[in-house]
Design an enzyme around this catalytic site. Structure first.
Site, PDB file in Angstrom:
ATOM      1  N   SER A  59       0.694  -1.251  -0.038  1.00  0.00           N
ATOM      2  CA  SER A  59       0.064  -0.209  -0.004  1.00  0.00           C
ATOM      3  C   SER A  59       0.821   1.377  -0.139  1.00  0.00           C
ATOM      4  CB  SER A  59      -1.034   0.114   1.249  1.00  0.00           C
ATOM      5  OG  SER A  59      -0.326   0.288   2.579  1.00  0.00           O
ATOM      6  N   LYS A  96       0.489   4.654   6.689  1.00  0.00           N
ATOM      7  CA  LYS A  96      -0.048   5.399   5.746  1.00  0.00           C
ATOM      8  C   LYS A  96       0.331   6.868   6.069  1.00  0.00           C
ATOM      9  CE  LYS A  96      -3.151   2.224   4.173  1.00  0.00           C
ATOM     10  NZ  LYS A  96      -2.315   1.136   4.381  1.00  0.00           N
TER      11      LYS A  96
END
Length: 139
Positions: A59, A96
């Protein structure tokens, strides 16, 4: 690169050359050892608040974080818009980008195949630090 000094056994650092290496066109390598580079000094500002964690998944691939990379995380830093952070969401950890716009917080991946996570009151979220360095193996 001339080796004018060497690290003694047991030293915490390794030789650090004064010459920089070109990432474009080659340049003559004539640097002397600048001193000893201790990766703890380079990568860790707050030792008591720093930990390492290994990244898993894809990700954050467009941010240069690959599966298996080691992340250096500083818990003493407050996340700012655009920082890469470690968060815990409903029992699972994730890495993230942290985005804050007013009261809205989003955890944004660096891979278009993944969707941002919007933090709402329905989510149980906690922040576990700001990623300050990425250590990766090339072999």
């Amino acid at each position: 690169m001339q080796n004018t000094e060497s690290a003694a056994p047991g030293d915490n650092g390794l030789p650090f050359f004064s010459e920089e290496v070109a990432a474009g066109f080659p340049s003559p390598a004539a640097g002397d050892i600048k001193g000893i580079l201790d990766l703890n000094e380079l990568c860790i500002q707050h030792p008591a608040a720093t930990y390492f964690i290994r990244a898993r998944g894809e990700s954050m691939i467009d941010a240069g974080i690959s599966d298996g990379d080691v992340l250096v995380v500083d818990r003493s830093l407050n996340p700012r818009h655009g920082d890469i952070i470690i968060a815990e969401l409903e029992g699972s950890f994730t890495v993230k980008y942290y985005e804050k716009n007013g009261d809205c917080i989003r955890l944004v991946p660096a891979n278009s195949r993944f969707s941002p996570i919007i933090i709402s009151h329905a989510h149980q979220a906690a922040f576990f630090g700001v990623v300050t360095w990425v250590l990766k193996s090339l072999r």
